[in-house]
Design a protein around this motif. Structure first.
Motif, PDB file in Angstrom:
ATOM      1  N   UNK A   1       0.802  -1.209   0.000  1.00  0.00           N
ATOM      2  CA  UNK A   1       0.000   0.000   0.000  1.00  0.00           C
ATOM      3  C   UNK A   1       0.833   1.257   0.000  1.00  0.00           C
ATOM      4  N   UNK A   2       2.116   1.101  -0.275  1.00  0.00           N
ATOM      5  CA  UNK A   2       3.043   2.210  -0.105  1.00  0.00           C
ATOM      6  C   UNK A   2       3.027   3.224  -1.222  1.00  0.00           C
ATOM      7  N   UNK A   3       3.520   4.389  -0.871  1.00  0.00           N
ATOM      8  CA  UNK A   3       3.730   5.457  -1.838  1.00  0.00           C
ATOM      9  C   UNK A   3       5.167   5.307  -2.316  1.00  0.00           C
ATOM     10  N   UNK A   4       5.349   4.897  -3.560  1.00  0.00           N
ATOM     11  CA  UNK A   4       6.704   4.694  -4.063  1.00  0.00           C
ATOM     12  C   UNK A   4       6.872   5.438  -5.371  1.00  0.00           C
ATOM     13  N   UNK A   5       8.030   6.078  -5.514  1.00  0.00           N
ATOM     14  CA  UNK A   5       8.280   6.849  -6.711  1.00  0.00           C
ATOM     15  C   UNK A   5       9.769   7.122  -6.802  1.00  0.00           C
ATOM     16  N   UNK A   6      10.158   7.855  -7.832  1.00  0.00           N
ATOM     17  CA  UNK A   6      11.555   8.236  -8.019  1.00  0.00           C
ATOM     18  C   UNK A   6      11.597   9.552  -8.761  1.00  0.00           C
ATOM     19  N   UNK A   7      12.668  10.303  -8.557  1.00  0.00           N
ATOM     20  CA  UNK A   7      12.894  11.478  -9.387  1.00  0.00           C
ATOM     21  C   UNK A   7      14.376  11.564  -9.723  1.00  0.00           C
ATOM     22  N   UNK A   8      14.636  12.015 -10.929  1.00  0.00           N
ATOM     23  CA  UNK A   8      16.001  12.163 -11.410  1.00  0.00           C
ATOM     24  C   UNK A   8      16.255  13.622 -11.740  1.00  0.00           C
ATOM     25  N   UNK A   9      17.309  14.154 -11.175  1.00  0.00           N
ATOM     26  CA  UNK A   9      17.729  15.516 -11.480  1.00  0.00           C
ATOM     27  C   UNK A   9      19.053  15.463 -12.225  1.00  0.00           C
ATOM     28  N   UNK A  10      19.612  16.639 -12.474  1.00  0.00           N
ATOM     29  CA  UNK A  10      20.882  16.671 -13.188  1.00  0.00           C
ATOM     30  C   UNK A  10      22.013  16.015 -12.393  1.00  0.00           C
ATOM     31  N   UNK A  11      21.899  15.969 -11.068  1.00  0.00           N
ATOM     32  CA  UNK A  11      23.019  15.507 -10.253  1.00  0.00           C
ATOM     33  C   UNK A  11      22.750  14.247  -9.445  1.00  0.00           C
ATOM     34  N   UNK A  12      21.508  13.794  -9.348  1.00  0.00           N
ATOM     35  CA  UNK A  12      21.227  12.597  -8.545  1.00  0.00           C
ATOM     36  C   UNK A  12      19.864  12.028  -8.876  1.00  0.00           C
ATOM     37  N   UNK A  13      19.669  10.777  -8.468  1.00  0.00           N
ATOM     38  CA  UNK A  13      18.373  10.110  -8.556  1.00  0.00           C
ATOM     39  C   UNK A  13      17.964   9.694  -7.149  1.00  0.00           C
ATOM     40  N   UNK A  14      16.701   9.917  -6.814  1.00  0.00           N
ATOM     41  CA  UNK A  14      16.195   9.531  -5.500  1.00  0.00           C
ATOM     42  C   UNK A  14      15.019   8.566  -5.671  1.00  0.00           C
ATOM     43  N   UNK A  15      15.006   7.521  -4.855  1.00  0.00           N
ATOM     44  CA  UNK A  15      13.881   6.589  -4.796  1.00  0.00           C
ATOM     45  C   UNK A  15      13.190   6.777  -3.452  1.00  0.00           C
ATOM     46  N   UNK A  16      11.872   6.808  -3.483  1.00  0.00           N
ATOM     47  CA  UNK A  16      11.092   7.053  -2.274  1.00  0.00           C
ATOM     48  C   UNK A  16      10.168   5.876  -1.994  1.00  0.00           C
ATOM     49  N   UNK A  17      10.153   5.435  -0.760  1.00  0.00           N
ATOM     50  CA  UNK A  17       9.199   4.432  -0.291  1.00  0.00           C
ATOM     51  C   UNK A  17       8.600   4.937   1.011  1.00  0.00           C
ATOM     52  N   UNK A  18       7.285   4.992   1.107  1.00  0.00           N
ATOM     53  CA  UNK A  18       6.623   5.216   2.393  1.00  0.00           C
ATOM     54  C   UNK A  18       5.739   4.003   2.622  1.00  0.00           C
ATOM     55  N   UNK A  19       6.064   3.226   3.649  1.00  0.00           N
ATOM     56  CA  UNK A  19       5.366   1.965   3.896  1.00  0.00           C
ATOM     57  C   UNK A  19       5.045   1.851   5.378  1.00  0.00           C
ATOM     58  N   UNK A  20       4.082   0.999   5.740  1.00  0.00           N
ATOM     59  CA  UNK A  20       3.857   0.726   7.158  1.00  0.00           C
ATOM     60  C   UNK A  20       5.142   0.216   7.809  1.00  0.00           C
ATOM     61  N   UNK A  21       5.373   0.585   9.051  1.00  0.00           N
ATOM     62  CA  UNK A  21       6.632   0.240   9.719  1.00  0.00           C
ATOM     63  C   UNK A  21       6.839  -1.275   9.783  1.00  0.00           C
ATOM     64  N   UNK A  22       5.759  -2.048   9.806  1.00  0.00           N
ATOM     65  CA  UNK A  22       5.899  -3.504   9.868  1.00  0.00           C
ATOM     66  C   UNK A  22       6.506  -4.081   8.577  1.00  0.00           C
ATOM     67  N   UNK A  23       6.495  -3.260   7.487  1.00  0.00           N
ATOM     68  CA  UNK A  23       7.004  -3.742   6.208  1.00  0.00           C
ATOM     69  C   UNK A  23       8.365  -3.158   5.849  1.00  0.00           C
ATOM     70  N   UNK A  24       9.076  -2.591   6.819  1.00  0.00           N
ATOM     71  CA  UNK A  24      10.358  -1.964   6.517  1.00  0.00           C
ATOM     72  C   UNK A  24      11.359  -2.968   5.958  1.00  0.00           C
TER      73      UNK A  24
END
Length: 803
Positions: free
Chosen positions: A15-38
């Motif tokens: 059920x998590x919010x997952x995404x990514x963004x790429x800029x000129x200098x870096x790429x970031x991956x994002x996950x927001x999940x329930x703590x039980x699923x870390x």
């Protein structure tokens, strides 16, 4: 993991919010999940770093969808402006182009090229992992060590040098499909590695302060609809731009000259020391408020550590608090250099007349059948096999004052802040007198001019002095440090209950609103919204009322005061207070400043009447600035919020959408067919009327193809039971949405407010979760068969004429 389907199924089940963004200098991956699923999220990130499954066939499947993303951005005039600005500001450097890519660049890209890039840069010695939330630090660190330590480091290539040349002054004249225009002066600013970085941030804040000259000499004087300054940074450089918003047909050349004169005077005479100290207080408050969101706090840490090379965000705050007015004036003189500035005007262009017809001809299916289900890895299957109602941490205290005002208090100690959210239940379509359309908008804008005891500048200064943010209106709010809460409530209540409504300001706001409405009525977005409501609702329905320049020009200050007296009532008001405060203290403070608010007469009608089912129709709204069509499919439904089928429809909607490749619409429209970059679907079910909508973006020649797939998938929901896997996955998504909805204080407050205003129990998410677990595939099929009409959509496209 063996393939992308496993990843999609895992992330959907979390059920998590997952995404990514790429800029000129870096790429970031994002996950927001329930703590039980870390542990599951950490497994995924470790696998992402370890290897990449990339072949030409996989890339070919994804390329069509990514090209739709490019088309979506190229349909945004503001993105076109940003791209041209990068090219002008950073010519000859890697910063000169956005990281998104182009269709020609994708044509040259191969699967092996993507794998080579991954194998070059995705390495533990080139990555930073940030984990934030309700967790046990040592346990997480041990898991990280187990998963990531076996991944070998790599020898990294040397990064391209950034050799900046002086900016050549230029003027860009562009068009926009917004209902208003933008006059912009852009400057090259320092990057986040510069000793001038902190002072530049404060400079930007000061120039945007509504007590500052840029705002005060333009907006209250009727010369602009909005004015401010924005600052975007890269490691070695940055962009700063002064921005003024003007209505359609206004003199943009004169406005941009005014902006330059104001900035020149600021550089010549120096910035206000009082405003510098005020913005430092706001930065301090903002830093504390960042603790109120799990994803927000993670992003701040990622930005500070990965993008800026700091040890923690605390370093940023320390540097900001050291900034002096002399630092700000020095930076202003150094970087606000008009000999090296880029001047831009984005002029609003009208849309053509919408084209309508009454039927949809496409009936063929272009999508393959749903792919076979795949087995999940053991580490994921075990964790995600849990289907139980999560425990909620929300336990609010509710008080109703004698004047009818409802107060909901949720104590939280994650930060030393308190936020107040207020809502007056209203409906301008029902409460606005005939011929006075636009009065609600004019009143809303007049609140910024202060109260009967504090004028606009004095009121804003009082907020600045305590580092608080506040806004008044039918939706009002306050954000402040805990020890300044009573001061903030006193100011907000004075503004809300005793607005100044000055005659001179009213005349300026009336003129600005009429001019803005003139542009809005001709804008593609407005015409799209109008075409949808025309297709969905009867011609005499209240939502068909339209604000015009003439109706706004006819308004008097007495019309505004009369509307205020009838709409602003304590017995229609709900307030949510959340933060570091006990309920008794919140009740005392709110009661002190709002408990004596009086009400007169019976409660007004605010619920719209029920409507009949719509007939199918098609409308096309031309928009020359877009290369991609935005498509909205909508239909009215006969059920209301108290119908038990609400839950079956919501569960079925999680089979259709909301989880990227793991759900049917994404699989069929994006993964299999490559027709769209995004697709969303939603049931909007209210007390008296409801709608179902599907929205997607695609090339003009694919509009009908994509709609055929949507219709086919909906018909399948009506005739065939969803699989057990889909049913359990949808339930898992909904179960995990409950803790995720409590991952920030603002989302908790918004949820409490929404449920209260709509007459639902405050613990409705827990009640709903229990109901979702009891539902069957048969329940979903029956509900979709009873309420959804796949061939009766109102279709509205915005962009090129669909084929």
């Amino acid at each position: 993991m063996k393939n992308q389907t496993q990843l999609a199924d895992i992330t959907a089940s979390m059920g998590g919010d997952f995404n990514a963004d790429t800029r000129q200098s870096l790429t970031q991956y994002f996950f927001t999940v329930p703590s039980e699923d870390i542990d599951v999220a950490l497994h995924i990130e470790a696998l992402r770093m370890k290897s990449l499954l990339s072949t030409d066939s996989l890339w070919e499947n994804e390329r069509g969808a990514i090209e739709q993303e490019v088309a979506q951005d190229l349909s945004n005039p503001q993105y076109i402006f940003y791209s041209k600005l990068l090219e002008a500001m950073f010519k000859g450097t890697p910063y000169s182009h956005d990281a998104l890519g182009t269709r020609p660049s994708f044509d040259k890209t191969t699967g092996p090229m993507l794998k080579e890039f991954h194998d070059t840069w995705y390495a533990p010695n080139n990555a930073i992992l940030v984990v934030v939330g309700d967790l046990q630090p040592q346990k997480v660190l041990d898991e990280v060590k187990t998963l990531f330590e076996p991944i070998p480091s790599r020898t990294l290539p040397q990064r391209a040098e950034i050799n900046l040349e002086p900016v050549k002054p230029d003027t860009l004249n562009l068009t926009t499909d917004l209902p208003y225009g933008l006059a912009i002066i852009s400057f090259r600013m320092p990057g986040n590695d510069s000793p001038d970085y902190a002072a530049s941030q404060i400079l930007s804040d000061v120039l945007s302060n509504q007590r500052g000259n840029l705002y005060s000499k333009l907006v209250p004087e009727g010369k602009a609809l909005y004015a401010g300054f924005q600052y975007a940074n890269l490691p070695k450089s940055g962009l700063g731009f002064a921005l003024a918003v003007f209505p359609k047909d206004a003199d943009s050349k004169s406005l941009i000259n005014e902006v330059q004169l104001i900035l020149n005077d600021e550089v010549k005479n120096g910035l206000s020391a009082d405003l510098v100290e005020a913005e430092k207080r706001h930065e301090l408050s903002s830093f504390e408020f960042q603790k109120n969101s799990v994803s927000g706090l993670a992003s701040i840490w990622s930005e500070a550590v990965a993008a800026e090379g700091k040890q923690s965000p605390d370093e940023d705050l320390t540097e900001l608090q050291k900034v002096t007015v002399d630092d700000v004036n020095r930076v202003a003189a150094k970087y606000l250099n008009f000999e090296h500035a880029i001047y831009t005007v984005l002029t609003p262009q009208s849309s053509g007349k919408p084209i309508s017809k009454n039927s949809f001809g496409g009936k063929e299916s272009f999508a393959p059948k749903n792919p076979k289900e795949v087995a999940l890895p053991d580490w994921a299957a075990k964790a995600l096999g849990r289907l139980s109602v999560p425990a909620s941490v929300v336990n609010p205290v509710v008080t109703e004052f004698p004047n009818g005002l409802k107060l909901i208090v949720q104590p939280e100690t994650v930060s030393n802040t308190i936020s107040l959210y207020g809502k007056i239940k209203n409906n301008s379509d029902l409460q606005t007198p005939k011929g006075k359309e636009g009065v609600a908008s004019v009143l809303d804008q007049l609140f910024s001019y202060g109260s009967k005891t504090l004028d606009r500048v004095a009121y804003q200064k009082a907020l600045d002095d305590i580092g608080a943010e506040a806004s008044a209106g039918t939706d009002f709010s306050l954000s402040t440090l805990a020890d300044k809460f009573e001061d903030g409530v006193k100011l907000l209540a004075d503004n809300e209950l005793n607005p100044a409504l000055p005659e001179r300001a009213f005349k300026v706001v009336r003129m600005q609103t009429a001019a803005a409405v003139n542009g809005e009525l001709k804008s593609p977005d407005y015409l799209t919204s109008k075409a949808l409501s025309t297709g969905l609702y009867p011609i005499d329905d209240p939502v068909q009322r339209e604000t015009t320049p003439e109706s706004v020009d006819s308004l008097t200050i007495n019309d505004v005061k009369d509307y205020y007296s009838k709409v602003y009532r304590p017995d229609q008001t709900t307030i949510v207070v959340i933060g570091n405060i006990i309920p008794e203290k919140a009740k005392e403070i709110v009661g002190k400043y709002l408990g004596n608010w009086k009400t007169e007469g019976p409660k007004p009608l605010t619920e719209l009447p029920a409507v009949p089912l719509n007939k199918p129709s098609i409308s096309a709204v031309p928009d020359e600035s877009r290369v991609q069509d935005k498509v909205i499919l909508g239909e009215t439904l006969q059920l209301t919020r108290d119908n038990p089928d609400f839950y079956s429809l919501q569960l079925g909607n999680h089979v259709l959408g909301g989880a990227f490749y793991a759900t049917r619409f994404y699989k069929d429209l994006r993964e299999n067919a490559g027709l769209v970059y995004y697709v969303s679907s939603s049931f909007n079910i209210g007390k008296t009327r409801s709608t179902y909508e599907v929205e997607y973006g695609c090339d003009p020649q694919n509009v009908s193809k994509a709609r055929s797939i949507v219709a086919r998938d909906l018909q399948q929901m009506q005739t065939t039971l969803v699989t057990q896997h889909e049913l359990e996955q949808a339930k898992a998504m909904l179960m995990r949405e409950l803790p995720l909805s409590e991952s920030s204080l603002s989302s908790i407050a918004r949820g409490l407010m929404s449920r209260s205003v709509n007459g639902l129990p405050l613990n409705e998410p827990t009640i709903a979760a229990k109901k979702y677990l009891q539902l069957s595939a048969e329940d979903i099929k029956n509900a979709f068969n009873k309420w959804v009409r796949p061939m009766d959509f109102v279709q509205v496209t915005e962009g090129p004429n669909p084929q």
